[in-house]
Design a protein around this motif. Structure first.
Motif, PDB file in Angstrom:
ATOM      1  N   LYS A  71       0.837  -1.207   0.000  1.00 11.29           N
ATOM      2  CA  LYS A  71       0.000   0.000   0.000  1.00 11.29           C
ATOM      3  C   LYS A  71       0.871   1.256   0.000  1.00 11.29           C
ATOM      4  CE  LYS A  71      -4.004   2.226   1.923  1.00 11.29           C
ATOM      5  NZ  LYS A  71      -4.212   2.963   0.704  1.00 11.29           N
ATOM      6  N   ASN A  72       1.942   1.238   0.796  1.00  8.91           N
ATOM      7  CA  ASN A  72       2.851   2.387   0.810  1.00  8.91           C
ATOM      8  C   ASN A  72       3.540   2.555  -0.540  1.00  8.91           C
ATOM      9  OD1 ASN A  72       2.432   3.370   3.438  1.00  8.91           O
ATOM     10  ND2 ASN A  72       3.719   1.771   4.268  1.00  8.91           N
ATOM     11  N   HIS A  74       2.290   1.618  -3.390  1.00 10.63           N
ATOM     12  CA  HIS A  74       1.235   2.085  -4.301  1.00 10.63           C
ATOM     13  C   HIS A  74       1.127   3.613  -4.244  1.00 10.63           C
ATOM     14  CE1 HIS A  74      -2.665   2.200  -6.310  1.00 10.63           C
ATOM     15  NE2 HIS A  74      -3.131   2.883  -5.292  1.00 10.63           N
ATOM     16  N   ASN A  75       1.097   4.157  -3.046  1.00 10.22           N
ATOM     17  CA  ASN A  75       1.024   5.616  -2.887  1.00 10.22           C
ATOM     18  C   ASN A  75       2.314   6.284  -3.368  1.00 10.22           C
ATOM     19  OD1 ASN A  75      -1.619   5.716  -1.872  1.00 10.22           O
ATOM     20  ND2 ASN A  75      -0.891   5.198   0.166  1.00 10.22           N
ATOM     21  N   ASN A  78       2.248   6.606  -7.073  1.00 13.83           N
ATOM     22  CA  ASN A  78       1.408   7.738  -7.465  1.00 13.83           C
ATOM     23  C   ASN A  78       2.218   9.033  -7.394  1.00 13.83           C
ATOM     24  OD1 ASN A  78      -1.580   8.218  -8.086  1.00 13.83           O
ATOM     25  ND2 ASN A  78      -1.040   9.900  -6.701  1.00 13.83           N
ATOM     26  N   TYR A  79       2.989   9.180  -6.317  1.00 13.62           N
ATOM     27  CA  TYR A  79       3.852  10.358  -6.160  1.00 13.62           C
ATOM     28  C   TYR A  79       4.841  10.445  -7.327  1.00 13.62           C
ATOM     29  CZ  TYR A  79       7.736  13.155  -4.341  1.00 13.62           C
ATOM     30  OH  TYR A  79       8.736  14.077  -4.195  1.00 13.62           O
ATOM     31  N   ASN A 112      -0.630  11.965  -0.032  1.00  9.49           N
ATOM     32  CA  ASN A 112      -0.464  10.841   0.887  1.00  9.49           C
ATOM     33  C   ASN A 112      -1.284   9.622   0.480  1.00  9.49           C
ATOM     34  OD1 ASN A 112       1.366  12.206   2.433  1.00  9.49           O
ATOM     35  ND2 ASN A 112      -0.142  12.918   3.907  1.00  9.49           N
ATOM     36  N   ASP A 113      -2.474   9.837  -0.038  1.00  9.30           N
ATOM     37  CA  ASP A 113      -3.310   8.738  -0.519  1.00  9.30           C
ATOM     38  C   ASP A 113      -3.457   8.916  -2.030  1.00  9.30           C
ATOM     39  OD1 ASP A 113      -5.422   7.063  -1.350  1.00  9.30           O
ATOM     40  OD2 ASP A 113      -6.383   7.172   0.613  1.00  9.30           O
ATOM     41  N   GLY A 114      -2.757   8.084  -2.785  1.00  9.07           N
ATOM     42  CA  GLY A 114      -2.722   8.221  -4.237  1.00  9.07           C
ATOM     43  C   GLY A 114      -4.073   8.078  -4.902  1.00  9.07           C
ATOM     44  N   ASP A 115      -4.888   7.131  -4.431  1.00  3.70           N
ATOM     45  CA  ASP A 115      -6.207   6.922  -5.035  1.00  3.70           C
ATOM     46  C   ASP A 115      -7.134   8.105  -4.761  1.00  3.70           C
ATOM     47  OD1 ASP A 115      -5.393   4.520  -6.075  1.00  3.70           O
ATOM     48  OD2 ASP A 115      -6.363   3.295  -4.545  1.00  3.70           O
ATOM     49  N   ARG A 139       1.672   5.659 -13.487  1.00  5.44           N
ATOM     50  CA  ARG A 139       1.989   4.886 -12.279  1.00  5.44           C
ATOM     51  C   ARG A 139       1.936   3.392 -12.556  1.00  5.44           C
ATOM     52  NH1 ARG A 139      -2.823   5.635  -7.726  1.00  5.44           N
ATOM     53  NH2 ARG A 139      -4.302   4.217  -8.681  1.00  5.44           N
TER      54      ARG A 139
END
Length: 185
Positions: A71-72, A74-75, A78-79, A112-115, A139
């Motif tokens: 999950k980290n 994944h975010n 996104n960054y 912080n939260d990509g989605d 991404r």
């Protein structure tokens, strides 16, 4: 009542830990649970044996440590995608207005939260929707094709080993009664 035989490799108590820590001496310092059953048929003559291959990590009821790391990542992807798209937009032919719109959006929305970031970006306007779709595309491509997974594993191992060695060396130097001749000071 049948007994369960548990195969657990006993590890000695690590010397760098305080000896007053509560440690189950029968199971060793690093015991693992839950374990996978080794044999499916059990009888009084052939008790069920448990086979432990991994350490149990308490406190991760809803997800494994690997799921939390994913999950980290994944975010983080996104960054990275936002940085790549921003750099692509800085090319003179892409237009200054869309670059400014993305920068303004970044000022008011957290990465912080990509989605959540992409969902908000999509709903801002049609131009923002195109940006969000581009970020999603980048991404995915970065994660699947460009990110060096083997290098990540190698670096993580190296960092843990180097950090452990450094911390243990510092502790030994702090707690050892060394003379000035031994330390070179």
């Amino acid at each position: 009542m049948e007994s369960l035989a548990v195969n657990i490799v006993p590890f000695p108590h690590p010397s760098f830990l305080n000896s007053k820590l509560p440690i189950n001496r029968e199971k060793g310092f690093f015991h693992c649970w839950p374990c996978k059953q080794r044999s499916s048929s059990s009888s009084p003559h052939n008790p069920t044996r448990l086979n432990c291959h991994k350490m149990f990590v308490p406190g991760f009821g809803e997800a494994s440590p690997e799921a939390k790391a994913a999950k980290n990542l994944h975010n983080f992807f996104n960054y990275i995608a936002v940085k790549i798209v921003s750099a692509q937009l800085e090319v003179p032919s892409s237009g200054r207005a869309i670059t400014e719109e993305l920068m303004e959006f970044l000022d008011t929305h957290s990465l912080n939260d990509g989605d959540e970031f992409c969902a908000s970006l999509m709903r801002e306007s049609s131009r923002h929707k195109a940006l969000a779709l581009r970020i999603l595309e980048v991404r995915s491509a970065y994660c699947k094709r460009d990110f060096e997974w083997d290098n990540l594993k190698r670096l993580a191992f190296k960092m843990v080993d180097e950090s452990n060695t450094k911390l243990m060396r510092e502790y030994v130097l702090e707690t050892s009664p060394a003379t000035e001749n031994e330390t070179g000071k």
